[in-house]
Motif scaffolding. Structure first.
Motif, PDB file in Angstrom:
ATOM      1  N   GLY A   1      -5.666 -17.498  -6.030  1.00 15.20           N
ATOM      2  CA  GLY A   1      -5.682 -17.191  -7.458  1.00 15.20           C
ATOM      3  C   GLY A   1      -5.000 -15.877  -7.769  1.00 15.20           C
ATOM      4  N   LEU A   2      -5.253 -14.863  -6.950  1.00 13.48           N
ATOM      5  CA  LEU A   2      -4.630 -13.559  -7.176  1.00 13.48           C
ATOM      6  C   LEU A   2      -3.142 -13.579  -6.811  1.00 13.48           C
ATOM      7  N   MET A   3      -2.763 -14.441  -5.888  1.00  9.02           N
ATOM      8  CA  MET A   3      -1.338 -14.610  -5.616  1.00  9.02           C
ATOM      9  C   MET A   3      -0.631 -15.205  -6.832  1.00  9.02           C
ATOM     10  N   VAL A   4      -1.289 -16.168  -7.483  1.00  9.55           N
ATOM     11  CA  VAL A   4      -0.731 -16.726  -8.711  1.00  9.55           C
ATOM     12  C   VAL A   4      -0.620 -15.636  -9.777  1.00  9.55           C
ATOM     13  N   LEU A   5      -1.629 -14.779  -9.860  1.00  8.65           N
ATOM     14  CA  LEU A   5      -1.574 -13.652 -10.798  1.00  8.65           C
ATOM     15  C   LEU A   5      -0.390 -12.749 -10.498  1.00  8.65           C
ATOM     16  N   SER A   6      -0.078 -12.568  -9.221  1.00  8.00           N
ATOM     17  CA  SER A   6       1.023 -11.674  -8.851  1.00  8.00           C
ATOM     18  C   SER A   6       2.366 -12.185  -9.347  1.00  8.00           C
ATOM     19  N   TYR A   7       2.467 -13.494  -9.622  1.00  5.14           N
ATOM     20  CA  TYR A   7       3.729 -14.046 -10.104  1.00  5.14           C
ATOM     21  C   TYR A   7       4.026 -13.622 -11.538  1.00  5.14           C
TER      22      TYR A   7
ATOM     23  N   VAL B 287       0.822  -1.216   0.000  1.00  8.21           N
ATOM     24  CA  VAL B 287       0.000   0.000   0.000  1.00  8.21           C
ATOM     25  C   VAL B 287       0.852   1.261   0.000  1.00  8.21           C
ATOM     26  N   ILE B 288       1.851   1.323   0.883  1.00  7.54           N
ATOM     27  CA  ILE B 288       2.675   2.536   0.968  1.00  7.54           C
ATOM     28  C   ILE B 288       3.434   2.788  -0.330  1.00  7.54           C
ATOM     29  N   PRO B 289       4.125   1.793  -0.918  1.00  5.13           N
ATOM     30  CA  PRO B 289       4.771   2.046  -2.211  1.00  5.13           C
ATOM     31  C   PRO B 289       3.788   2.474  -3.291  1.00  5.13           C
ATOM     32  N   PHE B 290       2.583   1.902  -3.277  1.00  7.72           N
ATOM     33  CA  PHE B 290       1.605   2.295  -4.300  1.00  7.72           C
ATOM     34  C   PHE B 290       1.211   3.762  -4.143  1.00  7.72           C
ATOM     35  N   VAL B 291       1.026   4.215  -2.919  1.00  4.04           N
ATOM     36  CA  VAL B 291       0.702   5.629  -2.674  1.00  4.04           C
ATOM     37  C   VAL B 291       1.842   6.515  -3.163  1.00  4.04           C
ATOM     38  N   VAL B 292       3.081   6.105  -2.868  1.00  2.00           N
ATOM     39  CA  VAL B 292       4.249   6.865  -3.328  1.00  2.00           C
ATOM     40  C   VAL B 292       4.295   6.907  -4.853  1.00  2.00           C
ATOM     41  N   LEU B 293       4.011   5.772  -5.497  1.00  2.00           N
ATOM     42  CA  LEU B 293       4.023   5.719  -6.957  1.00  2.00           C
ATOM     43  C   LEU B 293       2.978   6.642  -7.559  1.00  2.00           C
TER      44      LEU B 293
ATOM     45  N   VAL C 211       5.143   1.115 -13.905  1.00  2.00           N
ATOM     46  CA  VAL C 211       5.325   0.519 -12.582  1.00  2.00           C
ATOM     47  C   VAL C 211       4.004   0.529 -11.815  1.00  2.00           C
ATOM     48  N   VAL C 212       3.223   1.601 -11.959  1.00  6.00           N
ATOM     49  CA  VAL C 212       1.904   1.644 -11.334  1.00  6.00           C
ATOM     50  C   VAL C 212       1.020   0.535 -11.886  1.00  6.00           C
ATOM     51  N   VAL C 213       1.099   0.306 -13.189  1.00  8.61           N
ATOM     52  CA  VAL C 213       0.320  -0.773 -13.806  1.00  8.61           C
ATOM     53  C   VAL C 213       0.736  -2.125 -13.238  1.00  8.61           C
ATOM     54  N   VAL C 214       2.046  -2.347 -13.082  1.00 11.55           N
ATOM     55  CA  VAL C 214       2.537  -3.606 -12.512  1.00 11.55           C
ATOM     56  C   VAL C 214       1.991  -3.786 -11.102  1.00 11.55           C
ATOM     57  N   PHE C 215       2.030  -2.727 -10.311  1.00  7.69           N
ATOM     58  CA  PHE C 215       1.487  -2.807  -8.957  1.00  7.69           C
ATOM     59  C   PHE C 215      -0.009  -3.101  -8.987  1.00  7.69           C
ATOM     60  N   SER C 216      -0.731  -2.427  -9.877  1.00  2.00           N
ATOM     61  CA  SER C 216      -2.181  -2.581  -9.943  1.00  2.00           C
ATOM     62  C   SER C 216      -2.592  -3.977 -10.374  1.00  2.00           C
ATOM     63  N   VAL C 217      -1.783  -4.608 -11.218  1.00  3.60           N
ATOM     64  CA  VAL C 217      -2.115  -5.939 -11.726  1.00  3.60           C
ATOM     65  C   VAL C 217      -1.591  -7.037 -10.806  1.00  3.60           C
ATOM     66  N   CYS C 218      -0.372  -6.872 -10.313  1.00  4.45           N
ATOM     67  CA  CYS C 218       0.296  -7.967  -9.606  1.00  4.45           C
ATOM     68  C   CYS C 218       0.156  -7.911  -8.084  1.00  4.45           C
TER      69      CYS C 218
END
Length: 336
Positions: free
Chosen positions: A266-272, A189-195, A227-234
Motif C-alpha cells: 500500500g505504501l509503495m502505491v502511495l510512493s507512486y 535514508v541518506i538523501p533524506f538526511v542530506v535534505l 522536496v523534503v515533503v515529497v520524500f516524507s510522503v512518497c
C-alpha cells in the motif's frame, strides 16, 4: 536454488485490499499520464530545457513518465490477485524499471537541493553542481551509475520482493539479498538526511539575512522544504514498512507478515504519487516553466489568477496594455 512453496508465492493475502490499491493506481495513472505528457511537451517544445539550464528537471520528468508507464502492468496483476507477475522475466523487468526510475528521481531531486544549498550557504564558492547542470552528459552518467544498483534483481529469482529466508540459504543468495536491501534503504535514508541538513542550514541562513535579501532565500527554502515533503510522503513510509516487513519475515511471524505485506504494498502505491507531486518542484525551481505551462494548457479565464500565484518565486508575468501576459523570466537555481 528453490523457493519455499509454502510461503513464497505471488498471490495477494487479501483480495479487497489489492482491489482498492488497483483503483488507487488507476487514479494515479489517469492523472499522471496526461500531466506528465503535458509537462514533457512543455519542456521539449515550449520551454527548451537545454537552453534554460533545466536539464536536471527534465530528467525528473523522464523518470516520472517511465514510472507512469509501468503502472498499467501493476494494475493488471493486482486485479488478477497477484502481487507480481508469475513470469520471471516480467517480474524482473518491472522491478528493474521501478528501482531505476525511483533512483533517478531521488538522485536528481537531491542534486537540485544541494545546488540550492551551495548557492545560499556557500555563496561565492565554486559550485560543482552548477557546472554539472550545464552538461547534458552528466545526466547520462547519473543514469548509467544507477544501472549497477539494479543488478542484484537480475541475479536470483525473487518474485514478490521476497528476501532473506525465502530461498535455500546460500552465500550467494544472502549476499545478493543483503546488497539489494542495503541499496533500497540507503537510496532513501541518506538523501533524506542530506535534505534535512540542507534545509536546516538554508533556514538558519534565512534568519540571519536582512529583509532585502530574504526573497531569494525564501525561494531556496521552498524548494528544499517541498522536496523534503515529497520524500516524507512518497519514500520514507515505504522504507519504514520495508524494515517492518523484513523484521516479521526473519522472525517467521506468518500472520503478522500477511499484514506487513499489505501495508508495504500500500505504501509503495502511495510512493507512486511522486509523479503527481514533482511538477510543483518545477514551478518552485523555475517560474518561467509555470508561466508557460499555464499559458499553454489553462483556459484564458483562469490564467490571470494562476499567473498571480508565484509559489514564492517572485515575478513571472508582465503587463501589456493593461492585461497580464506570460513571459519567460528564467529564475533557475544558479541565480540563488
Amino acid at each position: 536454488m528453490f523457493t519455499n512453496a509454502t510461503v513464497d508465492h505471488c498471490e495477494v493475502p487479501n483480495q479487497v485490499t489489492y482491489e482498492i490499491l488497483a483503483w488507487l493506481m488507476t487514479g494515479e495513472f489517469t492523472l499522471g499520464l496526461p500531466l506528465n505528457l503535458s509537462v514533457l511537451y512543455i519542456f521539449v517544445f515550449r520551454f527548451k530545457f537545454w537552453k534554460n539550464k533545466s536539464v536536471f528537471l527534465f530528467n525528473i520528468v523522464v523518470a516520472d513518465f517511465l514510472l507512469v508507464a509501468c503502472l498499467p502492468v501493476k494494475i493488471y496483476h493486482y486485479w488478477h490477485k497477484q502481487r507480481r507477475s508469475t513470469n520471471n522475466a516480467t517480474c524482473k523487468a518491472m522491478l528493474f524499471m521501478l528501482f531505476l526510475n525511483r533512483g533517478a528521481s531521488i538522485a536528481f531531486l537531491i542534486t537540485l537541493s544541494i545546488d540550492r544549498y551551495f548557492n545560499v550557504v556557500h555563496l561565492g564558492r565554486r559550485n560543482f553542481v552548477k557546472v554539472m547542470k550545464k552538461s547534458p552528459q552528466i545526466s547520462i552518467v547519473i543514469w548509467l551509475l544507477l544501472l549497477p544498483l539494479t543488478i542484484p534483481m537480475m541475479i536470483n529469482t525473487f518474485e514478490c520482493c521476497n528476501s532473506h529466508g525465502r530461498q535455500a540459504e546460500t552465500y550467494s543468495h544472502n549476499v545478493t539479498d543483503t546488497f539489494r536491501e542495503v541499496v533500497f534503504f540507503t537510496q532513501i535514508v541518506i538523501p533524506f538526511v542530506v535534505l534535512v541538513y540542507c534545509t536546516v542550514r538554508i533556514v538558519n541562513r534565512l534568519r540571519k539575512k536582512t529583509v532585502g535579501e530574504k526573497t531569494k532565500l525564501r525561494r531556496a527554502v521552498c524548494v528544499v522544504v517541498y522536496v523534503v515533503v515529497v520524500f516524507s510522503v512518497c519514500f520514507l513510509p515505504c522504507a519504514v514498512a520495508r524494515a517492518a516487513l523484513l523484521t516479521v519475515r526473519l522472525n517467521n511471524w506468518q500472520d503478522a507478515e500477511d499484514v506487513a505485506v499489505q501495508v508495504y504494498d500500500g505504501l509503495m502505491v502511495l510512493s507512486y504519487t511522486d509523479c503527481l507531486l514533482d511538477p510543483l518542484v518545477y514551478c518552485f525551481c523555475n517560474s518561467g516553466f509555470k508561466d508557460v505551462y499555464i499559458s499553454t494548457f489553462c483556459p484564458a479565464f483562469i490564467q490571470k489568477r494562476l499567473l498571480n500565484v508565484d509559489f514564492g518565486l517572485g515575478g513571472g508575468a508582465t503587463t501589456s496594455s493593461g492585461a497580464r501576459t506570460a513571459s519567460l523570466p528564467i529564475i533557475s537555481t544558479q541565480k540563488l
